[in-house]
Design an enzyme around this catalytic site. Structure first.
Site, PDB file in Angstrom:
ATOM      1  N   CYS A  49      76.067 131.290  80.931  1.00 18.17           N
ATOM      2  CA  CYS A  49      74.752 130.795  81.336  1.00 18.17           C
ATOM      3  C   CYS A  49      74.259 131.389  82.644  1.00 18.17           C
ATOM      4  CB  CYS A  49      74.778 129.280  81.429  1.00 18.17           C
ATOM      5  SG  CYS A  49      75.410 128.501  79.928  1.00 18.17           S
TER       6      CYS A  49
ATOM      7  N   HIS B  71      70.212 124.369  88.311  1.00 13.48           N
ATOM      8  CA  HIS B  71      70.824 124.657  87.012  1.00 13.48           C
ATOM      9  C   HIS B  71      70.567 123.479  86.076  1.00 13.48           C
ATOM     10  CE1 HIS B  71      73.350 126.683  84.190  1.00 13.48           C
ATOM     11  NE2 HIS B  71      74.241 125.708  84.160  1.00 13.48           N
TER      12      HIS B  71
ATOM     13  N   GLU C  19      76.299 119.495  90.919  1.00 12.83           N
ATOM     14  CA  GLU C  19      75.270 120.317  91.564  1.00 12.83           C
ATOM     15  C   GLU C  19      74.649 119.576  92.744  1.00 12.83           C
ATOM     16  OE1 GLU C  19      71.602 123.340  90.484  1.00 12.83           O
ATOM     17  OE2 GLU C  19      72.281 121.929  88.956  1.00 12.83           O
TER      18      GLU C  19
ATOM     19  N   LYS D 245      64.867 123.148  82.689  1.00  7.45           N
ATOM     20  CA  LYS D 245      65.527 123.038  81.381  1.00  7.45           C
ATOM     21  C   LYS D 245      65.068 121.791  80.635  1.00  7.45           C
ATOM     22  CE  LYS D 245      69.863 125.563  82.282  1.00  7.45           C
ATOM     23  NZ  LYS D 245      69.684 125.979  83.692  1.00  7.45           N
TER      24      LYS D 245
ATOM     25  N   HIS E 177      67.991 124.755  77.443  1.00  4.70           N
ATOM     26  CA  HIS E 177      68.987 125.628  78.062  1.00  4.70           C
ATOM     27  C   HIS E 177      69.103 126.887  77.214  1.00  4.70           C
ATOM     28  CE1 HIS E 177      72.234 127.278  80.147  1.00  4.70           C
ATOM     29  NE2 HIS E 177      73.004 126.214  80.312  1.00  4.70           N
TER      30      HIS E 177
ATOM     31  N   PHE F 115      79.820 128.268  82.323  1.00  2.00           N
ATOM     32  CA  PHE F 115      81.177 128.012  81.867  1.00  2.00           C
ATOM     33  C   PHE F 115      82.062 129.165  82.350  1.00  2.00           C
ATOM     34  CE2 PHE F 115      80.461 125.195  77.834  1.00  2.00           C
ATOM     35  CZ  PHE F 115      80.287 124.098  78.662  1.00  2.00           C
TER      36      PHE F 115
END
Length: 403
Positions: A162, A294, A305, A326, A331, A390
């Site tokens: 991502c 994010h 975050e 998002k 996403h 990830f």
């Protein structure tokens, strides 16, 4: 070392098939998350995603090119074409020979691969489509951009889940700043809607069954999206000399690895990436007025975050505006960082900060100013765009408004 500016942007997304439509929907707080139509989801527990509806390739591309391009590569070319037109690039032999094309994609053309596997394992065929490899390779987006515009400079694709397109834009920025390339086209593209891919996400149990609610106490997981965004980067002096209008200055890039768990985030890695971006940009934390987070709407990501932002900014975190787009465009995996970079650029340009849509109730673990549900007028000097992947790979871009 050159100062680097963004002179053009291009987008195709569930919120709009161009940048204007994308931005208009963001400012309106419109969510593009709806029931999936392109795939039979009767076998899947979640039903919603942010798809590009009514997409007809022939409306955007030459019919002769379409058979050679997976959906994700089509998106890459469409967004690059808009960005190049927006920048008013006039190609010369020298510019074509040296311009860099750096793209990001998490999955590439795996939808094409799945079609071939279905023929092999389900329909008992003994061969797949002869173009399966060139259609499915992750660098196809970069390659087709080069072919469309005759660009012969350094070109490659980054795949860091991502964070892919944020890494791509950051690398392109550094190349232009150092003089390694006189111009760069950078961003990312993704087309993740195919049965096997959706089943894989289902197995992770991180997808929401209703919608994406970043930082909200009721958040229940991420929602997938698709699309592409591309930026044109060039030295400030070159842009001004040719009469181009710089949109914003890109001033910093930071990246880090958590070196922890393959899926569970920690705050130290993202915080380090933000600090590195600030240091690279030579910005004080107090100069940042907005962060495009994010913000995946998973329980762990939003909490971590928030902790990373507070660790990085200290008391200034109380004055920061933060939102996750998002919540509207989904996403988009490897394309997410590029879409969010465009959202950040427009925010600085237009003096409007997009909201975190679908917000219901504040979560004490996410105690930031997350611009709930409605866009906000605000003049911001500089902003960050966060992308955390990830594997614990983090990429942060820093942009500065041009007075």
């Amino acid at each position: 070392m050159h100062r680097v500016v963004v002179t053009g942007v291009g987008v195709i997304s569930a919120l709009g098939k161009n940048t204007a439509g994308f931005w208009e929907s963001l400012v309106a707080g419109t969510s593009a998350i709806r029931e999936i139509k392109s795939v039979d989801v009767s076998q899947i527990r979640f039903k919603n995603a942010a798809e590009i509806r009514n997409y007809v390739p022939e409306e955007h591309l030459e019919p002769k090119d379409i058979p050679f391009m997976d959906r994700f590569a089509q998106f890459a070319v469409i967004s690059a074409r808009e960005a190049i037109a927006d920048a008013g690039v006039e190609w010369t032999p020298d510019l074509r020979e040296n311009t860099a094309v750096i793209t990001g994609s998490c999955l590439g053309g795996r939808g094409t691969e799945e079609t071939g596997y279905w023929e092999l394992f389900h329909n008992n065929k003994n061969r797949v489509h002869p173009l399966t490899i060139p259609l499915s390779m992750s660098n196809a987006g970069a390659s087709h951009i080069c072919m469309q515009f005759g660009i012969e400079g350094p070109a490659y694709t980054i795949s860091t889940a991502c964070a892919s397109s944020a890494h791509a834009i950051g690398q392109a920025f550094w190349m232009v700043r150092s003089g390694a390339a006189p111009m760069a086209i950078a961003g990312g593209s993704e087309a993740p809607f195919f049965l096997g891919g959706l089943k894989a996400w289902e197995a992770l149990r991180v997808i929401s069954k209703d919608t994406c609610r970043p930082f909200s106490a009721e958040r229940s997981g991420m929602v997938l999206g698709e699309g592409a965004a591309m930026l044109v980067l060039e030295p400030l002096e070159t842009a001004l000399a040719r009469g181009a209008r710089p949109l914003v200055e890109i001033v910093g890039f930071g990246m880090s690895a958590d070196a922890g768990h393959i899926t569970q985030p920690v705050a130290t890695g993202p915080s380090r990436a933000m600090n590195l971006a600030l240091r690279d940009a030579r910005l004080a934390p107090e100069q940042i007025g907005y962060i495009n987070a994010h913000g995946t709407a998973t329980e762990a990501n939003d909490r971590i975050e928030t902790a990373a932002i507070r660790s990085t900014f200290g008391k200034h975190a109380e004055k920061l505006a933060v939102s996750s787009t998002k919540s509207m465009h989904g996403h988009a995996l490897g394309a997410a960082g590029a879409l969010e970079a465009v959202a950040s650029i427009r925010s600085l340009e237009r003096g409007i900060l997009p909201p975190t849509a679908n917000f219901l109730t504040a979560d004490p673990a996410c105690d930031l100013d997350i611009i709930p549900n409605q866009a906000r007028k605000a003049s911001v000097e500089a902003c960050l765009s966060n992308s955390f992947a990830f594997g614990g790979l983090n990429a942060v871009l820093a942009f500065k408004a041009i007075p």
